[in-house]
Write an enzyme that holds these catalytic residues in place. Sequence first.
Site, PDB file in Angstrom:
ATOM      1  CG  ASN A   8      -1.798   1.111   1.397  1.00  0.00           C
ATOM      2  OD1 ASN A   8      -1.750   2.043   0.605  1.00  0.00           O
ATOM      3  ND2 ASN A   8      -2.629   1.080   2.426  1.00  0.00           N
ATOM      4  NE  ARG A  89      -6.002   1.968  -0.024  1.00  0.00           N
ATOM      5  CZ  ARG A  89      -5.943   3.095   0.671  1.00  0.00           C
ATOM      6  NH1 ARG A  89      -4.814   3.442   1.252  1.00  0.00           N
ATOM      7  NH2 ARG A  89      -6.987   3.864   0.805  1.00  0.00           N
ATOM      8  CG  HIS A 177     -11.594   4.818   2.956  1.00  0.00           C
ATOM      9  ND1 HIS A 177     -12.064   6.020   3.420  1.00  0.00           N
ATOM     10  CD2 HIS A 177     -10.252   4.870   3.089  1.00  0.00           C
ATOM     11  CE1 HIS A 177     -11.058   6.778   3.808  1.00  0.00           C
ATOM     12  NE2 HIS A 177      -9.944   6.101   3.613  1.00  0.00           N
ATOM     13  NE  ARG A 237      -7.166  13.050   1.650  1.00  0.00           N
ATOM     14  CZ  ARG A 237      -7.393  11.744   1.618  1.00  0.00           C
ATOM     15  NH1 ARG A 237      -8.398  11.276   0.907  1.00  0.00           N
ATOM     16  NH2 ARG A 237      -6.625  10.901   2.285  1.00  0.00           N
ATOM     17  CB  ILE A 325     -10.125   8.870  14.313  1.00  0.00           C
ATOM     18  CG1 ILE A 325      -8.922   9.739  13.927  1.00  0.00           C
ATOM     19  CG2 ILE A 325     -11.088   9.639  15.212  1.00  0.00           C
ATOM     20  CD1 ILE A 325      -9.263  10.954  13.071  1.00  0.00           C
ATOM     21  CD  GLU A 375      -7.460   0.037   4.326  1.00  0.00           C
ATOM     22  OE1 GLU A 375      -6.637   0.307   5.238  1.00  0.00           O
ATOM     23  OE2 GLU A 375      -7.928   0.907   3.577  1.00  0.00           O
TER      24      GLU A 375
END
Length: 397
Positions: A8, A89, A177, A237, A325, A375
Site C-alpha cells: 500500500n 492497493r 476506502h 483534506r 480515530i 485492508e
Amino acid sequence: MTHILTLNAGSSSIKFALFEAESLNERVRGQIEGIGTTPRLSAKVADADKTEKELDGSEIDNHASALAAILTLINESFSGAQVAAVGHRIVHGGPDYASPIVIDDESFAGLEKFIPLAPLHQPHNLSGVRAAQAAFPEAVQIACFDTSFHRQHPWVNDTYALPLALYEEGVRRYGFHGLSYEYVTRALKELAPMHAAGRVVVSHLGNGASMCAIQGGQSVGSTMGFTALDGLPMGTRCGQLDPGVVLYLMAAKGLSATEIENLLYKQSGLKGLSGLSNDMRVLEEAGTIEAQRAIDYFVFRIRRELGAMVAILSGLDALVFCGGIGENAWGIRERVCRDFGWLGLELEGSRNRAAETVISSERSRVRVFIIPTNEELMIASHAAETAKAAVRSAAAA
Ligand code: ADP
C-alpha cells in the site's frame, strides 16, 4: 513456501504485509515512513516483538529503494520465502473495475489515466507496482481497488446533476476506502450475521475519512465521490465543499489548479481548521479553541452524514467504527453517538472507553461495533483468488 506480499504505497510511505499463500496466515506486517526524508522502518513479525529502525536517508529516497529495504527484511526474517503474488492497493479503478485484476502493460496504462482523479495516492500506488515488478519479476502483480466495493451504487448515488455526457465520460461518485469496507462487512457477517444482512453504516475514520451506507452487504452510498476529497473533513483534506468556493479561488484570488489542489488536499481539514496538526491525538491534547473547533466540525459532519445515511437506508441496524480515530478515539465515538436516542442508538460508556467490540448498551436498538479494519488481509485474499483464477484460465487456454 509460497507467499503473498501486499503493498500500500503512499506519497512518502509504503505499508506492507506478507501472508502464507494457502492459509493467509500473516507472517509480518510493517511500514517504511519518511521515504525521501528520514526513513524509518517498523515491522511486526508474527509472534515476535515489534522492531523499529532508522534507515539510511540517502539510500531510501524512492519507492524502489524502500521496497528493496522491505525485501531485505523479508529475506532476513524468512529465508526462502517465495513471493508468488504481490497485491497492490490501488485507490482508483475508474468506472469499469468492480473486482481485482492482474496488472499487465495495457491495464497499467489504463490506471495511469486516473492519476489526476487521485493525485495524492494513484501515482504512488503505481510506482509501487513498478518497483514490485522489478523486485519480483516472477510474481503476478494484482491490483485491488478502493473503488470496486462501490461499483453497484444505485444510479442516484453514482451521479452528479451535471450534463449526462460528463457522467458517460466518467465524472461520477466513485467512493473509496472500499477494501476497508469490504473487510469490515465480512467481519461483521461473522460477528453478527443478522445485523450484517440489514442496514449498516461504517465510519472509516483515519487520516483519510469516509462513511459508507451498506444494505444487505452492498454499498448503496458513500461520502466520498469523484475523488477522495469529498464528504467528511480529513487530516488535511477539506471534505464536502460548495464548488462555488473553487470558482472564487480561481476567479477572485487567481489561484492556479495546482495551488487549489494543494490547498484542498494538503492544507485543509483538521490541519487547516486547527492551524496546528492533522493528527487527532495532537488536537485532543492541544486544548486550543481552534483545535477544539476543528474536532467539533469533524464530529458535526459525521453526525450529519450519519443522519443522511439513515434516511437512505430507511433506518439503521448497526453502526461500525474503524480507522485510527474510529478504533482509538473513544471521545469522538461518544460525541458522534450522543443524542441519537431518537434512533434507538445508545452507547454503553464503559464499553466505549474500553474499546470493546460491541459498545452499544443492551437496550440499544442499533448495535454499535468497533471492528479494526484490515485492508492488507483483504488485499491478500483478493490476490490469492485472482492469482489462482489466472492460473486456471491460462491452463484452460
Ligand atoms: P491512515 O488513513 O493514514 O491509514 P490511520 O487510520 O492510521 O490513518 O489514522 C490516523 C489517525 O488516527 C490520526 O489522526 C491519529 O491521530 C488517529 N489516532 C490514532 N490513535 C489515536 C488515539 N489513541 N486517539 C485519538 N486518535 C488517534
